[in-house]
Write a protein that holds these residues in place. Sequence first.
Motif, PDB file in Angstrom:
ATOM      1  N   PHE A 120      10.870  -3.892 -18.189  1.00  0.00           N
ATOM      2  CA  PHE A 120      10.965  -4.270 -16.627  1.00  0.00           C
ATOM      3  C   PHE A 120      10.764  -3.243 -15.730  1.00  0.00           C
ATOM      4  CE2 PHE A 120      14.982  -6.820 -17.907  1.00  0.00           C
ATOM      5  CZ  PHE A 120      14.269  -7.943 -18.285  1.00  0.00           C
ATOM      6  N   ALA A 121      10.797  -1.971 -16.223  1.00  0.00           N
ATOM      7  CA  ALA A 121      10.458  -0.618 -15.299  1.00  0.00           C
ATOM      8  C   ALA A 121       9.036  -0.601 -15.204  1.00  0.00           C
ATOM      9  CB  ALA A 121      11.043   0.419 -15.923  1.00  0.00           C
ATOM     10  N   HIS A 122       8.324  -0.903 -16.383  1.00  0.00           N
ATOM     11  CA  HIS A 122       6.917  -0.891 -16.191  1.00  0.00           C
ATOM     12  C   HIS A 122       6.129  -2.099 -15.346  1.00  0.00           C
ATOM     13  CE1 HIS A 122       5.401   2.489 -18.608  1.00  0.00           C
ATOM     14  NE2 HIS A 122       5.982   2.049 -19.463  1.00  0.00           N
ATOM     15  N   THR A 123       6.987  -3.155 -15.442  1.00  0.00           N
ATOM     16  CA  THR A 123       6.626  -4.293 -14.659  1.00  0.00           C
ATOM     17  C   THR A 123       6.735  -4.007 -13.242  1.00  0.00           C
ATOM     18  OG1 THR A 123       7.185  -5.788 -16.283  1.00  0.00           O
ATOM     19  CG2 THR A 123       7.028  -6.662 -14.200  1.00  0.00           C
ATOM     20  N   GLY A 124       7.725  -3.361 -12.841  1.00  0.00           N
ATOM     21  CA  GLY A 124       8.045  -3.130 -11.342  1.00  0.00           C
ATOM     22  C   GLY A 124       6.859  -1.748 -11.054  1.00  0.00           C
ATOM     23  N   PHE A 125       6.996  -0.787 -11.637  1.00  0.00           N
ATOM     24  CA  PHE A 125       6.116   0.116 -11.311  1.00  0.00           C
ATOM     25  C   PHE A 125       4.701  -0.255 -11.123  1.00  0.00           C
ATOM     26  CE2 PHE A 125       9.416   2.916 -13.504  1.00  0.00           C
ATOM     27  CZ  PHE A 125      10.160   2.843 -12.664  1.00  0.00           C
ATOM     28  N   GLY A 126       4.224  -1.206 -12.031  1.00  0.00           N
ATOM     29  CA  GLY A 126       2.639  -1.745 -12.157  1.00  0.00           C
ATOM     30  C   GLY A 126       2.531  -2.578 -10.937  1.00  0.00           C
ATOM     31  N   LEU A 127       3.430  -3.103 -10.388  1.00  0.00           N
ATOM     32  CA  LEU A 127       3.036  -4.415  -9.318  1.00  0.00           C
ATOM     33  C   LEU A 127       2.262  -3.903  -8.297  1.00  0.00           C
ATOM     34  CD1 LEU A 127       6.066  -6.771  -9.321  1.00  0.00           C
ATOM     35  CD2 LEU A 127       3.720  -7.200 -10.150  1.00  0.00           C
ATOM     36  N   PRO A 128       2.635  -2.903  -7.523  1.00  0.00           N
ATOM     37  CA  PRO A 128       1.880  -2.556  -6.327  1.00  0.00           C
ATOM     38  C   PRO A 128       0.466  -2.344  -6.580  1.00  0.00           C
ATOM     39  CG  PRO A 128       3.718  -0.932  -6.631  1.00  0.00           C
ATOM     40  CD  PRO A 128       3.761  -1.741  -7.895  1.00  0.00           C
ATOM     41  N   LEU A 129       0.058  -1.744  -7.560  1.00  0.00           N
ATOM     42  CA  LEU A 129      -1.386  -1.459  -7.808  1.00  0.00           C
ATOM     43  C   LEU A 129      -1.978  -2.957  -8.188  1.00  0.00           C
ATOM     44  CD1 LEU A 129      -3.870   0.252  -8.368  1.00  0.00           C
ATOM     45  CD2 LEU A 129      -3.469   0.150 -10.848  1.00  0.00           C
ATOM     46  N   ALA A 130      -1.223  -3.588  -9.004  1.00  0.00           N
ATOM     47  CA  ALA A 130      -1.578  -5.216  -9.487  1.00  0.00           C
ATOM     48  C   ALA A 130      -1.827  -6.113  -8.222  1.00  0.00           C
ATOM     49  CB  ALA A 130      -0.552  -5.696 -10.636  1.00  0.00           C
ATOM     50  N   VAL A 136       1.020  -1.117  -0.110  1.00  0.00           N
ATOM     51  CA  VAL A 136       0.074  -0.033  -0.059  1.00  0.00           C
ATOM     52  C   VAL A 136       0.906   1.217  -0.053  1.00  0.00           C
ATOM     53  CG1 VAL A 136      -1.881   1.254   1.416  1.00  0.00           C
ATOM     54  CG2 VAL A 136      -1.874  -1.240   1.194  1.00  0.00           C
ATOM     55  N   GLY A 137       1.920   1.260   0.699  1.00  0.00           N
ATOM     56  CA  GLY A 137       3.151   2.444   0.853  1.00  0.00           C
ATOM     57  C   GLY A 137       3.400   2.565  -0.532  1.00  0.00           C
ATOM     58  N   LEU A 138       3.844   1.537  -1.157  1.00  0.00           N
ATOM     59  CA  LEU A 138       4.567   1.678  -2.619  1.00  0.00           C
ATOM     60  C   LEU A 138       3.558   2.230  -3.728  1.00  0.00           C
ATOM     61  CD1 LEU A 138       6.696  -1.537  -2.487  1.00  0.00           C
ATOM     62  CD2 LEU A 138       7.452   0.676  -2.037  1.00  0.00           C
ATOM     63  N   LEU A 139       2.496   1.814  -3.546  1.00  0.00           N
ATOM     64  CA  LEU A 139       1.435   2.609  -4.326  1.00  0.00           C
ATOM     65  C   LEU A 139       1.718   4.031  -4.699  1.00  0.00           C
ATOM     66  CD1 LEU A 139      -2.188   1.204  -3.285  1.00  0.00           C
ATOM     67  CD2 LEU A 139      -0.951   1.013  -5.615  1.00  0.00           C
ATOM     68  N   VAL A 140       2.158   4.951  -3.565  1.00  0.00           N
ATOM     69  CA  VAL A 140       2.203   6.279  -3.970  1.00  0.00           C
ATOM     70  C   VAL A 140       3.664   6.803  -4.101  1.00  0.00           C
ATOM     71  CG1 VAL A 140       0.088   6.748  -2.534  1.00  0.00           C
ATOM     72  CG2 VAL A 140       2.348   6.965  -1.554  1.00  0.00           C
ATOM     73  N   VAL A 141       4.546   5.777  -3.991  1.00  0.00           N
ATOM     74  CA  VAL A 141       6.039   6.398  -4.264  1.00  0.00           C
ATOM     75  C   VAL A 141       6.239   6.952  -5.762  1.00  0.00           C
ATOM     76  CG1 VAL A 141       8.284   5.363  -4.848  1.00  0.00           C
ATOM     77  CG2 VAL A 141       7.059   4.611  -2.998  1.00  0.00           C
ATOM     78  N   PRO A 142       6.707   8.290  -5.516  1.00  0.00           N
ATOM     79  CA  PRO A 142       6.595   8.874  -7.066  1.00  0.00           C
ATOM     80  C   PRO A 142       7.752   8.053  -7.947  1.00  0.00           C
ATOM     81  CG  PRO A 142       7.121  10.472  -5.101  1.00  0.00           C
ATOM     82  CD  PRO A 142       7.198   9.085  -4.687  1.00  0.00           C
ATOM     83  N   LEU A 143       7.340   7.709  -9.115  1.00  0.00           N
ATOM     84  CA  LEU A 143       8.092   7.159 -10.244  1.00  0.00           C
ATOM     85  C   LEU A 143       9.512   7.985 -10.333  1.00  0.00           C
ATOM     86  CD1 LEU A 143       5.917   6.237 -13.144  1.00  0.00           C
ATOM     87  CD2 LEU A 143       7.176   4.708 -11.318  1.00  0.00           C
ATOM     88  N   GLN A 144       9.370   9.261 -10.011  1.00  0.00           N
ATOM     89  CA  GLN A 144      10.640  10.290 -10.297  1.00  0.00           C
ATOM     90  C   GLN A 144      11.776   9.491  -9.466  1.00  0.00           C
ATOM     91  OE1 GLN A 144       7.627  11.529 -10.233  1.00  0.00           O
ATOM     92  NE2 GLN A 144       7.435  12.959 -11.824  1.00  0.00           N
ATOM     93  N   LEU A 145      11.437   9.041  -8.220  1.00  0.00           N
ATOM     94  CA  LEU A 145      12.506   8.359  -7.610  1.00  0.00           C
ATOM     95  C   LEU A 145      13.454   7.411  -8.546  1.00  0.00           C
ATOM     96  CD1 LEU A 145      11.164   8.268  -3.888  1.00  0.00           C
ATOM     97  CD2 LEU A 145      13.110   9.281  -4.618  1.00  0.00           C
ATOM     98  N   ALA A 146      12.728   6.656  -9.083  1.00  0.00           N
ATOM     99  CA  ALA A 146      13.277   5.229  -9.696  1.00  0.00           C
ATOM    100  C   ALA A 146      13.992   5.738 -10.827  1.00  0.00           C
ATOM    101  CB  ALA A 146      12.127   4.289  -9.965  1.00  0.00           C
ATOM    102  N   LEU A 147      13.778   6.693 -11.369  1.00  0.00           N
ATOM    103  CA  LEU A 147      14.460   7.099 -12.796  1.00  0.00           C
ATOM    104  C   LEU A 147      16.181   6.911 -12.695  1.00  0.00           C
ATOM    105  CD1 LEU A 147      12.454  10.020 -14.055  1.00  0.00           C
ATOM    106  CD2 LEU A 147      12.039   7.703 -14.018  1.00  0.00           C
ATOM    107  N   TRP A 165      -0.140   7.965   6.151  1.00  0.00           N
ATOM    108  CA  TRP A 165      -1.609   7.909   6.294  1.00  0.00           C
ATOM    109  C   TRP A 165      -2.216   6.352   5.654  1.00  0.00           C
ATOM    110  CZ3 TRP A 165      -6.580   8.201   3.579  1.00  0.00           C
ATOM    111  CH2 TRP A 165      -7.526   8.302   4.283  1.00  0.00           C
ATOM    112  N   ASN A 166      -1.977   6.287   4.360  1.00  0.00           N
ATOM    113  CA  ASN A 166      -2.396   5.218   3.522  1.00  0.00           C
ATOM    114  C   ASN A 166      -1.981   3.929   4.328  1.00  0.00           C
ATOM    115  OD1 ASN A 166      -3.669   6.392   1.669  1.00  0.00           O
ATOM    116  ND2 ASN A 166      -2.134   5.848  -0.087  1.00  0.00           N
ATOM    117  N   ILE A 167      -0.793   4.124   4.761  1.00  0.00           N
ATOM    118  CA  ILE A 167      -0.237   2.391   5.534  1.00  0.00           C
ATOM    119  C   ILE A 167      -1.041   2.262   6.836  1.00  0.00           C
ATOM    120  CG2 ILE A 167       1.747   1.467   6.767  1.00  0.00           C
ATOM    121  CD1 ILE A 167       3.512   2.742   4.435  1.00  0.00           C
TER     122      ILE A 167
END
Lengths: 382, 325
Positions: free
Chosen positions: A248-258, A216-227, B315-317
Amino acid sequence: MAAASDDDGIAGGRSGLSIVTNLSVVFLVVLWLVPTIGLLVSSFRDRDAITASGWWNAPFPVEQNFAVGADGEFEQTPEGWVIEGNLFGEGGSGEVTAFGGRRAEPNAFEPGTTGELVRGRTLTVETNGDFRYVDPAEEEPRRAPTIYFGSEVPPNFTTTNYETILTSAGMDVAFINTLTVTIPATIIPILIAAFAAYALAWMDFPFRGALIAIVVGLLVVPLQLALVPMLQFHNEIGIGQSFYGIWFAHTGFGLPLAIYLLRNYMVGLPRDIIESAKVDGATDFQVFTKIVLPLSFPALASFAIFQFLWTWNDLLVAKVFLPSNSESWVMTVKIADDLLGSRGGDWGILAAAAFVSIAVPLVVFFTMQRYLVRGLLAGSVK
Amino acid sequence: MSPLLQGILTVIIGVGGCIGYFWSANFVLDRFIFPAKGPEAGRNINRANAVRPWLFLLPAMLALGLYLVYPVFGSFWRSLFNRAGTDFVGFGNYAQLFGDSEFRTALFNNMLWVLVVPASATFLGLLVAQLTDRLSWGNIAKSLIFMPMAISFVGASLIWKFVYAVDPEIGIINAMRDIIGLSPLDPMQVGFWNNFFLMVILIWIQTGFAMVILSAALRGIPEETVEAAIIDGATPVQIFFRIKIPQIMGTIVVVWTTITILVLKVFDIVYTMTGGNFGTQILPSYMMEYMFRDDGRATAVAFVIMIIVLPVMIWNIVQARKEVR
């Protein structure tokens, strides 16, 4: 739904209220649609038509000004030197709305009248384009005169913009590239996420709650950090900027929501089915592949649509993880980095390019809206 | 090999590889490591079941760890180094950022975006959800307002470039100004307000999202509460604000925060419309200016975005932990 509105039981003034409601919804819908319709209409108009009249006037004939050299030989008559002919040429037709003899005043005279030009010259133009030009000079004029006239051009829609975009402008390559990025980036995370979601939903092990919280926390991590770190990582392991990198990048970024969507769905599956299968001796692997996976189809479909739209529409990840040469441009990069610069003033081309890029998502959207809505609801309302 | 073929091959290898991994890992676990036979059959089954969740989770955890967890620390670490990544500069990049007036503009504009876009999109979404709730053609209307969700930010920006075009024969805004006798102007160059013209694009996209979720929430309100209010003589306005809104407050907060997070990440609109010029810079687009040129600076900006997102994340967590228990 009519019944529901009756239940509201607003005594009196209901019909008035419902008219207001209807009108305001119509207003909002029109407001929301107008920009897109403008783009769609403009993509079917050529450059001249776009600059001559607004797209909202596209269904109506447009008055445009033309300049033609009078076609024909001067003949000597008692009045002077005369040229006669038709402005629309042999076999052409049209309707003259006004004419003139000078660039500054192309609409000086009404058709059917005789206009007085400089130095005693006269010009008569009929509505059908027949003209008669008289020059009282003694010597034969060296050049044929230029006649200016206004004429109504019927609405003209063309597919030239699309042809240009798809043949010469390189949008076809970009389209294929987008497709190439999208397909693996949509399919691969689903499978990885489905197993993880099953474990988080139906298996019992320590730290399960903590893992869910992390997802749940990773859902909101800004992609910008990973670039920066991930591009560096890709360079180190040798895939650099390439399609592999973006998959690979899209796979990683899509996983939390999935994982989140699928787990939420799987947790809601009836406990009885799963437990009775286990009592009958099914292993977790069998329960997952034979029972949970088929039952989770709606959630899988929702995520697939999300991931498809997101990867198809993405600009940021494509800019960073794909090579920056024109062979690897996806459509968003092509539009933002190339067409807007090189064809910035060519509105028809831009509109057609934009429409090519949004056509597929729109089709997906309208055909699979049900799953999209379901996914949104599973992801946001708890 | 053409990229598309390469892509199809990757799908096959990827999907095959995943299935192969999950199947064979299970097989090896049950057959060889902890076989369910022999003297320790019972214990082995329990052991295998303790290991299995981790087999299921492993690929996802690897990918998440590599692409999302590691970058949080990796980016922070990188932001402590200079442009080339050779010298440790401590918080030098951050100090430089806050000394840069463009960064301060970006930060200020981002605050404007965060204040305006989620509020407007949620409000409009709620309005449309409530208005369409009683209409016979409500679903069609919702579908049309929801449509921009499918369009890329780049596509949406192009769509709005037509709306905002200076030429009154192209831009509908300037066409209207033309009708009432005003001279054409470029909305993108109107200082300060141009930020709001850009926000309109994102509001246009996100209203549909807010509407879909809030519409479902409105439908989920128990009929009895509304009926009771009607019997007590409440007006429609009172019903909406006193009965319905409080019951969907939780959903409103979720929608609001979701859009807030999105606002902090979207760089496409500013990038396509103005390139960050005319005082419209925001943090994500400011970061892209330094991407590939000065990784130290770029990661520092990314980390600033992360810090702004952090409260929502926590908050989400907390919410998620409450639910799981």
